[in-house]
Design a protein around this motif. Structure first.
Motif, PDB file in Angstrom:
ATOM      1  N   VAL A 121     -10.705 -26.514  14.579  1.00 35.58           N
ATOM      2  CA  VAL A 121     -10.970 -27.115  15.889  1.00 35.58           C
ATOM      3  C   VAL A 121     -11.143 -25.980  16.898  1.00 35.58           C
ATOM      4  N   ILE A 122     -12.256 -25.995  17.603  1.00 37.60           N
ATOM      5  CA  ILE A 122     -12.543 -24.978  18.615  1.00 37.60           C
ATOM      6  C   ILE A 122     -12.545 -25.648  19.980  1.00 37.60           C
ATOM      7  N   ILE A 123     -11.662 -25.205  20.849  1.00 33.71           N
ATOM      8  CA  ILE A 123     -11.545 -25.789  22.179  1.00 33.71           C
ATOM      9  C   ILE A 123     -12.330 -24.918  23.148  1.00 33.71           C
ATOM     10  N   GLY A 124     -13.472 -25.407  23.572  1.00 37.25           N
ATOM     11  CA  GLY A 124     -14.360 -24.642  24.452  1.00 37.25           C
ATOM     12  C   GLY A 124     -15.642 -24.297  23.738  1.00 37.25           C
ATOM     13  N   GLY A 125     -16.756 -24.749  24.306  1.00 35.06           N
ATOM     14  CA  GLY A 125     -18.047 -24.540  23.668  1.00 35.06           C
ATOM     15  C   GLY A 125     -18.924 -23.530  24.375  1.00 35.06           C
ATOM     16  N   GLY A 126     -18.298 -22.562  25.075  1.00 35.12           N
ATOM     17  CA  GLY A 126     -19.056 -21.512  25.744  1.00 35.12           C
ATOM     18  C   GLY A 126     -19.445 -20.405  24.781  1.00 35.12           C
ATOM     19  N   VAL A 127     -19.517 -19.182  25.305  1.00 36.87           N
ATOM     20  CA  VAL A 127     -19.966 -18.050  24.477  1.00 36.87           C
ATOM     21  C   VAL A 127     -19.026 -17.827  23.296  1.00 36.87           C
ATOM     22  N   SER A 128     -17.731 -17.687  23.564  1.00 39.17           N
ATOM     23  CA  SER A 128     -16.775 -17.434  22.481  1.00 39.17           C
ATOM     24  C   SER A 128     -16.741 -18.590  21.490  1.00 39.17           C
ATOM     25  N   GLY A 129     -16.692 -19.795  22.020  1.00 39.61           N
ATOM     26  CA  GLY A 129     -16.611 -20.962  21.148  1.00 39.61           C
ATOM     27  C   GLY A 129     -17.827 -21.119  20.266  1.00 39.61           C
ATOM     28  N   THR A 130     -18.999 -20.846  20.821  1.00 38.29           N
ATOM     29  CA  THR A 130     -20.232 -20.960  20.039  1.00 38.29           C
ATOM     30  C   THR A 130     -20.264 -19.925  18.924  1.00 38.29           C
TER      31      THR A 130
END
Length: 373
Positions: free
Chosen positions: A172-181
């Motif tokens: 599960v990845i919380i946050g779909g910005g640069v790091s999350g992507t």
């Protein structure tokens, strides 16, 4: 201008502020560069590389901090470095002040001009000097998480990608910005079952278009996160509010509901972390347990891959370093409002509004601070 590059002294931090090709560009522009002996060794860069580029090599940090007009670093200055700063000196580095009141107080007291990589903006609204390290941290997160899931590391003993007949781990990845992507890119490549949570409908659409059926996307609510964590093997926190402390999206109660031996990786730890149970760790001692859940909260994750990180960072920072050196800090900031957004402290005044709000301090408009000089 005389630019100084000291060795980084944070635990296991092997990055360096300038690489030899950056030094060569500065020298070509008529500037002098002093580099502390051995500063680049962790990134595979020798003193002779710097000498060939035109730098002067000096022993220890004393001359660098005493004589340089501008200090170019990677990580925030530690207490002993902050004591060396002097009024009117420019410091260009990552600062992450919001969760660090002591550093904020010291930088204000120093009288230095402190410009933070992480709050410099671009015309598109992006954070161009944070992006390369966010990319690195995102790509590292599944890698370190997979290692922490090994039984010998305190994890559940799960292979991230599984094997035929045995399911892959749930990430599960919380946050779909640069790091999350970037975390999703690597987790998918490792064969995990990946879910990305974000509060932005546009981000979720982008992720779905980019990865298709390889991931699941979920709109972020407290209930959605709580439900996902109960089944997760690896949770990666990748949230960011520019300049401000990270929101605590995962509560202690949620951590307590997770499987024993599950792993959380907090990429947001530089800004205070997005798990209530997070506290900064080091590469020397990267993990700890809370309620049987392994926490990886290393505050300088990209330092683990120092060469890649150093070159990626220099690709982004060099144009701004050149502008500050060629024009002087005041003219460079006045000409470029995006570089001005990076000004956090100026001659004893706090010029980053999110930090002022977080710490209850007086905020001074950065433009006014620069104009006063």
């Amino acid at each position: 201008m005389l630019i100084g590059v000291p060795s980084e002294i944070k635990d296991n931090e092997a990055r360096v502020g300038l690489i030899p090709t950056s030094v060569h560009e500065l020298v070509h522009h008529g500037h002098r560069v002093m580099v502390q002996s051995g500063a680049g060794l962790g990134a595979g860069l020798t003193d002779s590389d710097y000498i060939h580029a035109g730098a002067e090599i000096v022993d220890g940090p004393d001359r660098i901090f005493a004589d340089s007009d501008m200090i170019v670093k990677v990580k925030e200055p530690l207490s002993e470095e902050r004591k060396r700063l002097r009024p009117g000196q420019v410091l260009f580095t990552y600062l992450h002040l919001a969760p660090d009141p002591e550093q904020t107080r010291d930088l204000i007291a120093s009288g230095a001009i402190c410009i933070a990589y992480e709050t410099v903006t671009s015309p598109s609204g992006a954070l161009p000097l944070l992006t390369p390290m966010s990319e690195v941290a995102g790509r590292l997160a599944p890698q370190v998480g997979a290692h922490a899931l090994e039984k010998s590391q305190g994890g559940r003993g799960i292979l991230l990608g599984g094997v035929p007949g045995v399911p892959a781990a749930s990430v599960v990845i919380i946050g779909g910005g640069v790091s999350g992507t970037h975390a999703a890119t690597i987790a998918i490549g490792m064969g995990a079952r990946v879910t990305v949570v974000d509060r932005s409908a546009d981000a979720l659409k982008r992720l779905s278009a980019q990865f298709g059926s390889a991931i699941s996307t979920v709109y972020s609510t407290r209930s959605a996160i709580a439900d996902l964590l109960k089944e997760a093997d690896l949770v990666i926190g990748a949230v960011l509010i520019p300049g401000a402390a990270a929101p605590k999206l995962v509560t202690r109660e949620m951590i307590g509901s997770m499987k024993k031996g599950a792993v959380v990786v907090d990429i947001a730890i530089d800004q205070g972390g997005c798990f209530e149970t997070s506290h900064a760790t080091t590469h020397s001692n990267p993990t700890y347990l809370v309620d049987g859940v392994v926490h990886y909260c290393v505050a300088n994750m990209p330092g683990a891959v120092a060469r890649t990180s150093t070159f990626a960072l220099n690709n982004a920072t060099l144009p701004f370093v050149l502008a500050l050196a060629d024009l002087g800090w005041q003219e460079a900031l006045l000409r470029d409002r995006h570089l001005l957004a990076g000004l956090n402290v100026c001659r004893g005044e706090l010029t980053c509004e999110p930090v002022a709000e977080t710490q209850g301090l007086v905020f001074v408009d950065p433009l006014l601070a620069v104009q006063r000089g």
